[in-house]
Design a protein around this motif. Structure first.
Motif: not given
Length: 321
Positions: A284-288
């Motif tokens: 969720w926090l590293n979704h491009p």
């Protein structure tokens, strides 16, 4: 399942010619899932699933997954069967990725979970565990308890942005797992990702299990804990004890749980909730931006972890206290 790697008609025809499956008539991408690229491949003989393994699946693990599905299918578990090419090998290269062809399973995964679905899942899981008991290969659980704290540390500085309560609840849970995680429980082959979209049904009758790419060697009861999280919570977040009892009763008809497995269910279920919370949190926090696959909401598993953290004994899951 999903599609990350596009393939050309010419490459697919050349790839399929290695297998005795006929001429490819059509190829359609399957959009569901998150790990690999999958296509429904129709030939003039039958339907197959074409899978291209993406970077999150290690090449060194592929012989384990392929061998496991063959082993389970040979012992009557209805799962995709890898198709061997003319050289006897299932794995080959397509579009720069390891790729394999699998038999097609009839059925659909259930969008609305019923008690009957859970009652069918229990014995199917037990059959899988029993069938895997003599599988010679082993694979460590890469997302087991030892991975959870390092995984959380990758997201800890932004976890509060998802939910202000998340950091304290996760930290408390990780301390609990360090102190209370069981040892010596019956172990063996587990699926480790037996969510509804990995189980096919026809008219509430289970027809097959798919997607074994998290399968590993671990506590058998941990696999049950994953299923309790995935199948027994309602859309409003409430835990459905009737569904849990149906799943556990069905399982124990074929493989009764040992007393120590029953006693460990609350901490195992909390651990399973934490595992999916943490992987979802990271994604969720590293979704491009513009990515094909939408990340899943970690807050769903935050609520589940909160429930398991309050479970005092197996009665919370429909078993005798």
């Amino acid at each position: 399942m999903a599609v990350y790697t596009e393939v050309t008609d010419e490459d697919v025809q050349a790839f399929a010619s290695r297998f005795d499956i006929g001429t490819v008539i059509s190829l359609k991408g399957i959009a569901e899932g998150v790990e690999n690229s999958n296509y429904l491949m129709v030939t003039d003989r039958d339907q197959f699933i074409l899978t291209l393994y993406e970077k999150r699946v290690h090449r060194t693990d592929l012989p384990f997954f392929i061998g496991l599905m063959r082993h389970l299918a040979d012992r009557g578990v209805n799962c995709p069967l890898p198709v061997a090419a003319s050289d006897g090998e299932a794995l080959h290269e397509l579009a720069g990725r390891p790729a394999a062809v699998f038999t097609f399973l009839e059925g659909m995964w259930p969008r609305r979970i019923t008690v009957r679905h859970c009652a069918e899942l229990g014995p199917a899981m037990a059959r899988m565990h029993l069938a895997g008991s003599d599988f010679a290969m082993t694979r460590a659980n890469a997302l087991g308890p030892s991975a959870w704290r390092p995984l959380y540390n990758l997201s800890a500085d932004r976890a509060h942005l998802v939910d202000p309560a998340l950091p304290e609840l996760v930290s408390t849970a990780l301390d609990r797992f360090d102190a209370q995680w069981p040892t010596g429980l019956p172990s063996g082959l587990i699926h480790a990702d037996l969510f509804p979209d990995n189980v096919f049904f026809r008219d509430e009758e289970l027809t097959g299990l798919i997607d074994f790419y998290f399968a590993c060697t671990d506590f058998l009861a941990y696999d049950i804990a994953v299923a309790l999280n995935a199948w027994c919570f309602e859309p409003d977040g409430a835990f459905n004890t009737t569904k849990a009892r149906a799943l556990l009763t069905g399982y124990q008809r074929l493989r009764p749980l040992a007393p120590e497995e029953m006693a460990a269910l609350p901490v195992l279920a909390a651990g399973a909730a934490a595992r999916f919370l943490l992987t979802r949190l990271y994604d969720w926090l590293n979704h491009p931006d513009g990515a094909f696959v939408k990340p899943k909401d970690p807050v769903e598993y935050l609520r589940k972890l909160r429930f398991h953290s309050k479970a005092a004994d197996p009665a919370a899951y429909g078993l005798p206290a």
